[in-house]
Design a protein around this motif. Structure first.
Motif, PDB file in Angstrom:
ATOM      1  N   CYS A 126       0.815  -1.176  -0.047  1.00  0.00           N
ATOM      2  CA  CYS A 126      -0.008   0.103   0.025  1.00  0.00           C
ATOM      3  C   CYS A 126       0.708   1.235   0.026  1.00  0.00           C
ATOM      4  N   GLY A 127       1.833   1.191   0.925  1.00  0.00           N
ATOM      5  CA  GLY A 127       2.804   2.514   0.685  1.00  0.00           C
ATOM      6  C   GLY A 127       3.347   2.699  -0.381  1.00  0.00           C
ATOM      7  N   GLU A 128       4.082   1.694  -0.953  1.00  0.00           N
ATOM      8  CA  GLU A 128       4.672   1.993  -2.227  1.00  0.00           C
ATOM      9  C   GLU A 128       3.784   2.050  -3.483  1.00  0.00           C
ATOM     10  N   PHE A 129       2.652   1.644  -3.363  1.00  0.00           N
ATOM     11  CA  PHE A 129       1.589   2.000  -4.531  1.00  0.00           C
ATOM     12  C   PHE A 129       1.328   3.546  -4.242  1.00  0.00           C
ATOM     13  N   LYS A 130       1.223   4.090  -3.134  1.00  0.00           N
ATOM     14  CA  LYS A 130       0.722   5.546  -2.982  1.00  0.00           C
ATOM     15  C   LYS A 130       1.777   6.445  -3.240  1.00  0.00           C
ATOM     16  N   GLY A 133       2.033   6.718  -6.968  1.00  0.00           N
ATOM     17  CA  GLY A 133       1.100   7.678  -7.614  1.00  0.00           C
ATOM     18  C   GLY A 133      -0.310   6.971  -7.787  1.00  0.00           C
ATOM     19  N   TYR A 134      -0.352   5.608  -7.308  1.00  0.00           N
ATOM     20  CA  TYR A 134      -1.452   4.911  -7.728  1.00  0.00           C
ATOM     21  C   TYR A 134      -2.720   4.866  -6.665  1.00  0.00           C
ATOM     22  N   ASN A 135      -3.711   4.612  -6.702  1.00  0.00           N
ATOM     23  CA  ASN A 135      -4.728   4.542  -5.869  1.00  0.00           C
ATOM     24  C   ASN A 135      -4.929   3.462  -5.050  1.00  0.00           C
ATOM     25  N   ILE A 136      -5.149   3.840  -3.680  1.00  0.00           N
ATOM     26  CA  ILE A 136      -5.340   2.609  -2.801  1.00  0.00           C
ATOM     27  C   ILE A 136      -6.599   2.876  -1.924  1.00  0.00           C
ATOM     28  N   GLN A 186       9.023  -5.900  -4.479  1.00  0.00           N
ATOM     29  CA  GLN A 186      10.610  -6.008  -4.149  1.00  0.00           C
ATOM     30  C   GLN A 186      10.684  -4.830  -2.931  1.00  0.00           C
ATOM     31  N   LYS A 187      10.410  -3.667  -3.167  1.00  0.00           N
ATOM     32  CA  LYS A 187      10.393  -2.884  -2.013  1.00  0.00           C
ATOM     33  C   LYS A 187       9.674  -3.163  -0.907  1.00  0.00           C
ATOM     34  N   ALA A 188       8.586  -3.793  -0.870  1.00  0.00           N
ATOM     35  CA  ALA A 188       8.020  -3.914   0.278  1.00  0.00           C
ATOM     36  C   ALA A 188       8.655  -5.034   0.982  1.00  0.00           C
TER      37      ALA A 188
END
Length: 421
Positions: A126-130, A133-136, A186-188
């Motif tokens: 969720c953090g990296e999606f946000k 620039g993606y919606n969560i 991968q970041k997560a």
């Protein structure tokens, strides 16, 4: 009966299931049971179905984190989810056999107290999606997996990719590219879960199929789809689970990355992919004094296995299966001798992988191929077994590691996905 379950049992999902699984009837039963579990937890809602596969590493053992090349594929073992969106900004995920994880999408900073826990992966995705620039948004989900934890099939990557596809499907119209989902995953795992890893596991699970991947520029990996029919060569892909668990081996994995990086830094590089091979061997006496012999041996493995991964891909693409088997066996020997990831030096009495390799080689003789699978130190070996030896192979390994230790796998053509009727 909830509509989604009725659609599952009436066959409306059969076309989608047939792409992902060899046994459609079993898939129906599995998803219907998952819907029942979801309803028991969260009540009747409009629900959506998701799947993310485990992966098998075919070529390139511990090459990805040094910007190297790999050959990998998604398999027909996966983690599935029954999901419903919510409007409260809260995510609840109940995975079979585990306590429910609950988090708010307003609290997405990494938390070291969550290292090694599933909730960190949810928070990380969720953090990296946000950040990207993606919606969560909030959702409730029930998940169940047949990707064995600690099996080397990468259950953590499959879970990350699953969460990424849920976020993409529910809140981004399913338009987040699989490569982007893999990078976020991968970041997560690195930042939120606390485990250093390359990008291969996530990429193979997310992209799907049989793929050669060049990570020379990880921001723009070069992905080659490999079309190859293993069955036409009268061989089966068999993963043998020796029963070891990866949970306490994070330091062993990290040491490989650290030691390879020390060699690279000796040459003022960040990753081994950028080190000139001729210069490495020219200065090898100096390198061993600076970083130690094991680091040098692991660098030698990388140099050669990085090359082998490309040769294996080319052999399959050109239908030179005997060459592929030969190179695969060479990779296995290198992992044992030079990479040294077949058992942990912290527990030398437990050498299930070594024993499994020995038994497998005895059955196979000069046929097929066998090597350590995935991260190593515990977990699984991978074998390409001639069909005429399959029963003997399974019998010999099962006698030592149990009746449920051998898995005959297929490469599935689809990675992480929202399953639609």
């Amino acid at each position: 009966m909830i509509k989604a379950k009725n659609d599952i049992l009436s066959g409306k999902y059969d076309k989608a299931f047939s792409v992902l699984y060899t046994d459609v009837e079993a898939a129906r039963a599995r998803f219907a049971a998952a819907v029942d579990s979801f309803i028991g937890l969260y009540g009747k809602r409009e629900i959506f179905l998701f799947s993310a596969p485990g992966r098998t590493e075919v070529g390139g053992n511990h090459t990805d984190h040094q910007h190297g090349c790999v050959l990998a594929g998604s398999v027909d073992l996966d983690v599935i989810a029954v999901v419903a969106p919510t409007s409260d900004g809260i995510i609840k995920v109940k995975s079979e056999g585990y306590d429910e994880d609950v988090l708010s999408i307003s609290e997405l900073e990494p938390n070291t107290a969550e290292y090694g826990k599933a909730i960190s992966l949810i928070r990380g995705m969720c953090g990296e999606f946000k950040k990207d620039g993606y919606n969560i948004g909030g959702f409730v989900a029930y998940t169940t997996s047949n990707v064995l934890k600690g099996s080397g099939l990468s259950s953590s990557a499959a879970f990350e990719v699953l969460i990424g596809n849920i976020l993409s499907g529910l809140y981004n119209e399913g338009k987040v590219d699989p490569v982007e989902i893999a990078k976020i995953a991968q970041k997560a795992e690195n930042i939120y879960f606390g485990k250093p890893c390359g990008l291969m596991d996530q990429m193979a699970s997310s992209v799907g199929g049989f793929v050669g991947i060049d990570f020379n520029d990880p921001s723009k990996p070069i992905i080659d789809k490999v079309v190859f029919d293993l069955a036409s060569h009268n061989h089966k892909l068999v993963i043998v689970n020796t029963g070891g668990n990866h949970a306490d081996l994070t330091n062993d994995y990290a040491d490989i990355t650290v030691e390879m990086r020390k060699v690279a830094e000796f040459f003022s590089k960040t990753h081994l992919r950028d080190v000139d091979e001729a210069e490495f061997y020219e200065k090898i006496a100096e390198v061993r004094k600076a970083v130690g012999d094991r680091a040098v041996l692991r660098a030698i493995h990388f140099i050669n296995d990085n090359r082998r991964a490309v040769l294996e891909k080319e052999a399959l693409m050109e239908n030179r299966f005997d060459d592929f088997l030969k190179i695969s066996n060479e990779s296995g020997e290198s992992s044992f001798q030079f990479l040294q990831n077949v058992y942990s030096n912290s527990n030398v009495n437990e050498q299930g992988l070594s024993l499994a390799l020995a038994i497998a080689k005895r059955v196979l003789g000069d046929k097929g191929a066998v090597r350590v699978h995935g991260g190593g130190f515990a977990g699984t070996i991978q074998s390409f077994v001639p069909s005429e030896l399959l029963d003997d192979f399974i019998a010999a390994l099962s006698a030592v590691f149990g009746n449920d230790s051998c898995y005959v796998l297929n490469i599935r053509p689809v990675g992480g996905t929202m399953i639609k009727a």
